[in-house]
Enzyme design. Sequence first.
Site, PDB file in Angstrom:
ATOM      1  N   LYS A   1      -2.140  -4.436   8.681  1.00  0.00           N
ATOM      2  CA  LYS A   1      -1.839  -4.951   7.622  1.00  0.00           C
ATOM      3  C   LYS A   1      -0.949  -6.146   7.776  1.00  0.00           C
ATOM      4  CE  LYS A   1      -1.580  -0.572   5.367  1.00  0.00           C
ATOM      5  NZ  LYS A   1      -0.912   0.703   5.166  1.00  0.00           N
TER       6      LYS A   1
ATOM      7  N   GLN B   1       4.803   3.023   5.564  1.00  0.00           N
ATOM      8  CA  GLN B   1       3.840   4.036   5.994  1.00  0.00           C
ATOM      9  C   GLN B   1       3.874   5.436   5.966  1.00  0.00           C
ATOM     10  OE1 GLN B   1       0.982   2.316   6.397  1.00  0.00           O
ATOM     11  NE2 GLN B   1      -0.243   3.971   7.075  1.00  0.00           N
TER      12      GLN B   1
ATOM     13  N   ASP C   1       1.727  -0.444  -2.808  1.00  0.00           N
ATOM     14  CA  ASP C   1       0.800   0.790  -2.568  1.00  0.00           C
ATOM     15  C   ASP C   1       0.508   1.370  -3.707  1.00  0.00           C
ATOM     16  OD1 ASP C   1       0.077   1.194   0.076  1.00  0.00           O
ATOM     17  OD2 ASP C   1       2.051   2.059   0.711  1.00  0.00           O
TER      18      ASP C   1
HETATM   19  N1  GUN Z   1      -1.056   6.270   4.914  1.00  0.00           N
HETATM   20  C1  GUN Z   1      -2.499   6.350   4.707  1.00  0.00           C
HETATM   21  N2  GUN Z   1      -2.822   5.535   3.941  1.00  0.00           N
HETATM   22  C2  GUN Z   1      -1.802   4.956   3.390  1.00  0.00           C
HETATM   23  C3  GUN Z   1      -1.650   3.777   2.480  1.00  0.00           C
HETATM   24  O1  GUN Z   1      -2.585   3.460   1.683  1.00  0.00           O
HETATM   25  N3  GUN Z   1      -0.395   3.411   2.387  1.00  0.00           N
HETATM   26  C4  GUN Z   1       0.868   3.864   3.133  1.00  0.00           C
HETATM   27  N4  GUN Z   1       1.900   3.456   2.865  1.00  0.00           N
HETATM   28  N5  GUN Z   1       0.630   4.754   4.013  1.00  0.00           N
HETATM   29  C5  GUN Z   1      -0.807   5.255   4.172  1.00  0.00           C
END
Ligand code: GUN
Length: 292
Positions: free
Chosen positions: A52, A96, A119
């Site tokens: 990311k 995350q 998100d």
């Molecule tokens: N863990 C698995 N997928 C995601 C996501 O799209 N965002 C976040 N913050 N954590 C995740």
Amino acid sequence: MQLLDGKYVSEKLKERIAIEAAEILKETGRKPHLVAILVGNDGGSETYVASKIKNCEKVGFNSTLYRFESTITEEELLQKIDSVNKDPETDGILVQLPLPKHISADKVTEKISPEKDVDGFHPVNLGRMQRNLPSFLPATPYGILLMLQEYGISTSGKHCVVIGRSNIVGSPMSILMARNADPGNCTVTICHSQTPNIKKFSLDADILIVAIGKKNFITADMVKEGAIVIDVGMNREASSETKSGYKLFGDVDFEHVAPKSSWITPVPGGVGLMTIVGLLKNTLASAKKEIY
Ligand code: GUN
């Protein structure tokens, strides 16, 4: 069978995002800014967050990564989120997941300001999404919509079967596919761990979206001839064959399902790459104040 090529589409969309980011910089003197928060040392999370951050750089965004030991208390983490919420230089925040057991993911999700929740996990954004109001869409479902759109795949009137009901993928995906929107307007069935005979439903799917987290869960006998198959699986297994030391597997037995399907996403190289595009698009939308 045609491939829904996440690498090709994500690169194309990131080029467009980079152009818009450059315009924002020219007009305002600042870049869109994403803050990522990572707690602990989960191997998968480390990889996803690093990707990311790298992609932010690639499209001309600023990014900041805050890392914490898994011993951080819930209160300390909530305080950190509060300070980032108040920082006018931050457009988007993500924490995350998963988090250590002593920290409530619900509390953390609700602490993030809906205006910066790129998100799309905050109940305010989920509610607005369900109502078809402007909102940040959860990044993975958003990425899947973008992919369907880019390939010009019509979804209206189709039977979409979603396997999995997670907060991150299955649940929002089912809402988005049922919405009066394009893509959308599907008849949606959600299957989950308590659904007896999933095959009965999957066999009737025109669009099959699988997010259950089990390698090769969907086999060829469970898929209708000509179905569109979207594999959200990210099952990591240790491997001596790769440089990274692990190999990624989807939830779908690609080798045997692909010949039956009209369109299918590979793993890797499919949905995973589109998730990042969803996140970048939300961050861009936040910087442009398009949602709030
Ligand atoms: N863990 C698995 N997928 C995601 C996501 O799209 N965002 C976040 N913050 N954590 C995740």
